[in-house]
Write an enzyme that holds these catalytic residues in place. Structure first.
Site, PDB file in Angstrom:
ATOM      1  N   LYS A   1      24.921  48.889  31.017  1.00  0.00           N
ATOM      2  CA  LYS A   1      24.858  49.574  32.325  1.00  0.00           C
ATOM      3  C   LYS A   1      26.148  50.379  32.413  1.00  0.00           C
ATOM      4  CE  LYS A   1      25.653  49.911  36.774  1.00  0.00           C
ATOM      5  NZ  LYS A   1      26.716  50.911  36.863  1.00  0.00           N
TER       6      LYS A   1
ATOM      7  N   GLU B   1      37.143  41.317  31.739  1.00  0.00           N
ATOM      8  CA  GLU B   1      38.416  42.020  31.520  1.00  0.00           C
ATOM      9  C   GLU B   1      38.698  42.777  32.807  1.00  0.00           C
ATOM     10  OE1 GLU B   1      40.743  44.629  31.327  1.00  0.00           O
ATOM     11  OE2 GLU B   1      39.701  45.675  29.710  1.00  0.00           O
TER      12      GLU B   1
ATOM     13  N   CYS C   1      43.378  49.740  32.049  1.00  0.00           N
ATOM     14  CA  CYS C   1      43.539  48.319  32.400  1.00  0.00           C
ATOM     15  C   CYS C   1      44.883  47.793  31.935  1.00  0.00           C
ATOM     16  CB  CYS C   1      42.414  47.499  31.798  1.00  0.00           C
ATOM     17  SG  CYS C   1      42.025  47.965  30.116  1.00  0.00           S
TER      18      CYS C   1
ATOM     19  N   GLU D   1      47.433  46.399  41.529  1.00  0.00           N
ATOM     20  CA  GLU D   1      47.038  47.423  40.554  1.00  0.00           C
ATOM     21  C   GLU D   1      46.714  48.696  41.332  1.00  0.00           C
ATOM     22  OE1 GLU D   1      43.170  47.044  38.409  1.00  0.00           O
ATOM     23  OE2 GLU D   1      44.379  47.264  36.609  1.00  0.00           O
TER      24      GLU D   1
HETATM   25  O1  TXE Z   1      35.485  48.985  40.041  1.00  0.00           O
HETATM   26  P1  TXE Z   1      34.204  48.039  39.941  1.00  0.00           P
HETATM   27  P2  TXE Z   1      35.712  50.412  40.749  1.00  0.00           P
HETATM   28  C1  TXE Z   1      39.954  48.336  38.899  1.00  0.00           C
HETATM   29  C2  TXE Z   1      41.005  49.348  39.335  1.00  0.00           C
HETATM   30  C3  TXE Z   1      40.243  50.203  40.299  1.00  0.00           C
HETATM   31  C4  TXE Z   1      39.337  49.178  40.967  1.00  0.00           C
HETATM   32  C5  TXE Z   1      38.089  49.717  41.635  1.00  0.00           C
HETATM   33  O2  TXE Z   1      42.042  48.680  40.000  1.00  0.00           O
HETATM   34  O3  TXE Z   1      41.103  50.811  41.236  1.00  0.00           O
HETATM   35  O4  TXE Z   1      38.964  48.330  39.904  1.00  0.00           O
HETATM   36  O5  TXE Z   1      37.301  50.488  40.725  1.00  0.00           O
HETATM   37  C6  TXE Z   1      29.908  48.004  38.161  1.00  0.00           C
HETATM   38  N1  TXE Z   1      27.356  43.891  39.907  1.00  0.00           N
HETATM   39  N2  TXE Z   1      39.326  48.709  37.634  1.00  0.00           N
HETATM   40  O6  TXE Z   1      35.238  50.396  42.139  1.00  0.00           O
HETATM   41  O7  TXE Z   1      33.510  47.924  41.258  1.00  0.00           O
HETATM   42  C7  TXE Z   1      30.118  49.464  38.448  1.00  0.00           C
HETATM   43  O8  TXE Z   1      28.877  50.138  38.502  1.00  0.00           O
HETATM   44  C8  TXE Z   1      27.391  44.400  38.680  1.00  0.00           C
HETATM   45  C9  TXE Z   1      39.926  48.142  36.462  1.00  0.00           C
HETATM   46  O9  TXE Z   1      35.166  51.472  39.876  1.00  0.00           O
HETATM   47  O10 TXE Z   1      34.679  46.790  39.336  1.00  0.00           O
HETATM   48  C10 TXE Z   1      30.968  49.878  37.275  1.00  0.00           C
HETATM   49  O11 TXE Z   1      30.130  50.133  36.162  1.00  0.00           O
HETATM   50  N3  TXE Z   1      28.117  45.496  38.366  1.00  0.00           N
HETATM   51  C11 TXE Z   1      39.124  48.345  35.275  1.00  0.00           C
HETATM   52  C12 TXE Z   1      31.837  48.648  36.994  1.00  0.00           C
HETATM   53  O12 TXE Z   1      31.143  47.576  37.606  1.00  0.00           O
HETATM   54  C13 TXE Z   1      28.823  46.087  39.337  1.00  0.00           C
HETATM   55  C14 TXE Z   1      38.232  49.494  35.151  1.00  0.00           C
HETATM   56  C15 TXE Z   1      33.261  48.691  37.552  1.00  0.00           C
HETATM   57  O13 TXE Z   1      33.214  48.810  38.953  1.00  0.00           O
HETATM   58  C16 TXE Z   1      28.828  45.582  40.653  1.00  0.00           C
HETATM   59  C17 TXE Z   1      37.703  49.960  36.410  1.00  0.00           C
HETATM   60  C18 TXE Z   1      28.043  44.428  40.910  1.00  0.00           C
HETATM   61  N4  TXE Z   1      27.987  43.857  42.134  1.00  0.00           N
HETATM   62  C19 TXE Z   1      38.282  49.578  37.585  1.00  0.00           C
HETATM   63  N5  TXE Z   1      29.626  46.371  41.406  1.00  0.00           N
HETATM   64  C20 TXE Z   1      39.676  47.840  33.994  1.00  0.00           C
HETATM   65  N6  TXE Z   1      39.793  46.522  33.861  1.00  0.00           N
HETATM   66  O14 TXE Z   1      39.939  48.597  33.081  1.00  0.00           O
HETATM   67  C21 TXE Z   1      30.110  47.333  40.604  1.00  0.00           C
HETATM   68  N7  TXE Z   1      29.619  47.175  39.341  1.00  0.00           N
END
Ligand code: TXE
Length: 480
Positions: free
Chosen positions: A174, A248, A282, A381
């Site tokens: 996804k 992660e 990250c 973060e």
């Molecule tokens: O993250 P989300 P967002 C951190 C970083 C950023 C914050 C918010 O601090 O500012 O997260 O980013 C999917 N069930 N990182 O809102 O919500 C979503 O579609 C299943 C760190 O983008 O965690 C996307 O594909 N899946 C990080 C993915 O999760 C769900 C990288 C990430 O979204 C879901 C990105 C649900 N209920 C953000 N809700 C890193 N570790 O590198 C969302 N998704």
């Protein structure tokens, strides 16, 4: 660009009846394409197809070495198409072309690395008693779900998908609603080369199709990269089905610089660790802990360097690209706007207007020095090009501060004294510690994952195959 369809059960899904989501170029604010707003029905169909593919003779008859050969071919295909893939990744995320090219090469390396491992994952024979042959047999875990974020889509897709296919699983990816392009490109290759249903690509919002997938009883394993709150939600869904997760979840990773460090060597690395991908990494080196006696000298050098960085779109050959979307952009600006007398902005701290790209989401590379390590700039973060700095006075305080956040993903230790470097490295609660360096261009062979809220489990390296296998013990009693 044509709209992106989902790949479900060997078919491209995306008719006019579907709902569609706009995908924007963060460098320009312009529409790139649309993706299908996947829903629960799509999730059900994909999981059913995955289960069928898992049991199919066609997939089961792939010998481990043949899976390895296929992964090698995939690495070759990625390299042959590196230019196009880098353009897609740059368009989707706005990252500078050189960084996008590095991501494509890292993705090829993941496929190559797990190709080599495909026929080298095996069990043990365990001596128990005479005439009892006791062996462990390695089996695929089953239907694996890969939820990929928007910051490094092709690398993050590659690292877990390659390990899962190497070990004989089937895969549902996804992709993030912001960045579907390179996964779609790979989906076309998998569609052509693999049996139906072995690789599927779904799109849509996390809260809709994402959560329908993570709570699905037909999924056997989940690999998630993203935020802590979403990671917790994913883990709760998985718990309901007693399914393992690999999480992660990012960090607030420190570079810890001691008074004897080689600053000429440290400065470019520290800068790159926070501005790469506009700080949306990250493992970004987003926290700088510096020994009091050299703090002014180091900060002066860093500020000077930050001022020379060019902010802009890939087309301008910039050092620092845009923030991924308006929501993240506004969030970062709000955080920067909340600086009070406990913290001081040394450079940057504002939105940047780039001529001709006024609808892009640009923020200047920023350094904030905080008087206290508990300050939210130092603890949270930010996920932008923002380096938070705190001074320390001795080795023990450096270790205490390095460990004083809820994260523990990566750390850098800078000292010419091997005793200090090793003493500190072994006391930092972090999945990776680099000494006199930081990061490793993908670090394909290095186990990667977090202590504390940075996550659960390890990705990359030979260890990641453990996420995708089941171990069965078979005991054969022999009697003549
Ligand atoms: O993250 P989300 P967002 C951190 C970083 C950023 C914050 C918010 O601090 O500012 O997260 O980013 C999917 N069930 N990182 O809102 O919500 C979503 O579609 C299943 C760190 O983008 O965690 C996307 O594909 N899946 C990080 C993915 O999760 C769900 C990288 C990430 O979204 C879901 C990105 C649900 N209920 C953000 N809700 C890193 N570790 O590198 C969302 N998704």
């Amino acid at each position: 660009m044509e709209n992106i369809q989902m790949l479900i059960d060997g078919e491209w899904v995306g008719s006019e009846q579907e709902q569609w989501i706009d995908v924007l170029n963060p460098a320009t604010g312009e529409l790139i394409t649309q993706i299908v707003r996947g829903n629960e029905k799509h999730a059900d169909r994909a999981v059913e197809a995955a289960r069928k593919a898992l049991k199919s003779k066609e997939w089961k008859s792939y010998k481990p070495f043949q899976r390895g050969q296929f992964l090698q071919e995939t690495a070759r295909y990625i390299r042959e198409n590196a230019q196009r893939l880098a353009e897609l990744e740059s368009t989707d995320i706005g990252k500078p072309s050189a960084q996008a090219k590095g991501d494509i090469e890292a993705a090829a390396r993941y496929f190559e690395f797990y190709a080599g491992l495909a026929d080298k994952v095996f069990g043990d024979s365990i001596p128990i008693e005479e005439d009892l042959l006791n062996v462990t047999v390695i089996e695929p875990i089953g239907v694996t779900l890969h939820i990929v974020p928007w910051n490094y889509p092709i690398q993050i897709t590659a690292r877990s998908v390659a390990a899962a296919i190497a070990t004989g699983n089937v895969v549902i990816v996804k992709s993030s609603e912001d960045t579907p392009l390179t996964t779609n490109f790979l989906a076309k290759w998998f569609h052509e080369k693999l049996p139906q249903g072995v690789f599927q690509h779904l799109t849509g919002y996390g809260a809709e199709i994402g959560s329908a997938l993570t709570s699905h009883t037909g999924v056997n394993q989940i690999t998630f990269t993203g935020s802590v709150p979403t990671g917790i939600a994913v883990m709760k869904s998985a718990a309901n089905n007693v399914v393992p997760v690999t999480l992660e979840l990012g960090g607030k990773s420190p570079n810890v610089v001691f008074k004897d460090a080689d600053l000429e060597r440290a400065v470019p690395v520290i800068v790159n660790s926070i501005v790469q991908n506009a700080g949306q990494t990250c493992s970004a080196g987003s926290r700088l802990l510096v020994e009091e006696t050299i703090a002014d000298e180091l900060l002066e050098k860093l500020v000077e360097k930050f001022k020379t960085l060019k902010v802009g779109p890939p087309a301008n050959n910039a050092d620092v690209g845009p923030i991924i979307n308006e929501k993240q952009y506004k969030r970062i600006l709000e955080i920067l706007g909340s600086v009070d007398d406990q913290a001081k902005i040394l450079v940057g701290g504002e939105a940047v207007q780039v001529e001709g790209y006024e609808n892009g989401f640009y923020i200047s590379p920023t350094i904030i020095e905080a008087s206290d390590h508990d300050n939210s700039f130092v603890q949270e973060e930010i996920f932008g090009p923002v380096l938070s700095v705190v001074r320390f006075s001795d080795v023990e305080e450096a270790i205490e501060l390095a460990n004083a956040t809820e994260y523990g993903l990566v750390a850098g230790v800078w000292s010419k004294d091997i005793d200090v470097a090793h003493y500190v490295a072994s006391r930092i609660d972090s999945g990776q510690v680099f000494v006199n360096s930081y990061g490793a261009a993908g670090g394909v062979q290095m186990p990667f994952g977090g202590y504390k809220k940075s996550g659960i489990g390890r990705e990359k390296s030979h260890l990641a195959v453990q996420n995708y296998i089941q171990i069965k013990n078979i005991a054969i009693q022999v009697q003549l």
